[in-house]
Scaffold this active site. Structure first.
Site, PDB file in Angstrom:
ATOM      1  CD  GLU A 202     -11.765  39.588 -23.860  1.00 33.35           C
ATOM      2  OE1 GLU A 202     -11.803  38.437 -24.555  1.00 33.35           O
ATOM      3  OE2 GLU A 202     -10.538  40.070 -23.693  1.00 33.35           O
TER       4      GLU A 202
ATOM      5  CG  HIS B 279      -8.304  33.511 -22.709  1.00 32.39           C
ATOM      6  ND1 HIS B 279      -8.218  32.627 -24.209  1.00 32.39           N
ATOM      7  CD2 HIS B 279      -8.597  34.804 -23.335  1.00 32.39           C
ATOM      8  CE1 HIS B 279      -8.304  33.164 -24.937  1.00 32.39           C
ATOM      9  NE2 HIS B 279      -8.700  34.772 -24.965  1.00 32.39           N
TER      10      HIS B 279
ATOM     11  CG  HIS C 279      -3.111  40.338 -23.461  1.00 32.29           C
ATOM     12  ND1 HIS C 279      -2.297  39.164 -24.739  1.00 32.29           N
ATOM     13  CD2 HIS C 279      -4.456  40.627 -23.695  1.00 32.29           C
ATOM     14  CE1 HIS C 279      -3.609  38.486 -24.946  1.00 32.29           C
ATOM     15  NE2 HIS C 279      -4.487  39.444 -24.109  1.00 32.29           N
TER      16      HIS C 279
END
Length: 262
Positions: free
Chosen positions: A119, A58, A16
């Site tokens: 993502e 992110h 991750h």
């Protein structure tokens, strides 16, 4: 490639944001260490800079993970890469940069078997991020390694309907723009990410009965890994991948021994 790997009996382990428990997340060092420690997949997050460069980061802002302040979209790529993306995690990491997607693609060249969980963060320009990322991953020949993830059901639908690619979504209550029904969001999901807070065998089975791969995030200690495996997940996305890698390898050895004894 990813289809083949997911059809194997072994449970896969994804890093991750790289190896985020030990290295600054979404940095090349974090990804390198994750791969060297044996993850099957890298999970990472994409956003666009002011000059339309796909960056691996992110948050919507640089505040948490750099020494800067403000929105990613207000910085050029060059400005973003002048920020320190390592010191917030620890002084030994001072000077690490926010990588571009191109730099990450170059990093993984020596790892032909590494899978990619890409993502796309919910944002007004999410479709542009998606298009640019797909174009770049295609140019590197990596598309067959990829699953594309978003908490925005509209982006999941865009990737599935317009691009014909594999997608990962989440349980309905965690997604924005979720569409119910037979032809809704779940019908466009190849995999689902289930948090450890929500993970239950019944929920895993519900998705598997829909033909959706059930994955967990983030089982970072041994007990959570056991819980994930007992629930029947086929992939675990971990900040600390070592417990999952160790336990999966141990179980694989036991399975091999049992096979020899039959």
């Amino acid at each position: 490639m990813i289809e083949h790997d997911m059809n194997k009996s072994a449970v896969l382990v994804a890093g991750h944001r790289g190896y985020a428990s030990a290295y600054p997340e979404n940095t090349l060092l974090s990804f390198q260490q994750a791969m060297e420690n044996g993850v099957d997949m890298l999970e990472f997050d994409l956003r666009l800079s002011a000059d339309q460069v796909v960056m691996v980061i992110h948050d919507e802002t640089v505040d948490r993970t750099t020494n800067g302040t403000g929105k990613i979209a207000d910085y050029t790529a060059a400005e973003l890469q002048r920020l320190d993306a390592g010191s917030w995690f620890g002084t030994p990491f001072k000077g690490l940069q926010i990588p571009t997607l191109s730099e990450l693609c170059e990093l993984i060249k020596p790892y032909p078997n590494i899978l990619l969980n890409v993502e796309i963060k919910p944002a007004p320009d999410a479709k542009e991020v998606t298009d640019k990322a797909i174009d770049m991953l295609t140019s590197y020949g990596y598309l067959e390694r990829c699953v594309f993830t978003s908490f925005d059901a509209a982006i999941v639908a865009y990737i599935f309907d317009q691009k014909g690619l594999r997608t990962q979504g989440f349980p309905a209550e965690l997604m924005q723009n979720f569409v119910q029904g037979e032809h809704g969001t779940y019908s466009k999901m190849w995999a689902v990410g289930i948090s450890m807070k929500l993970l239950k065998p019944e929920l895993v089975k519900e998705f598997q009965d829909r033909g959706i791969h059930a994955w967990s995030y983030c089982p970072d200690v041994e007990q959570q890994v056991h819980d994930s495996l007992d629930c029947g997940v086929t992939l675990m996305t971990c900040n600390n991948p070592l417990p999952a890698i160790g336990l999966c390898r141990h179980r694989a050895r036991l399975d091999d021994q049992e096979g020899l004894n039959i």
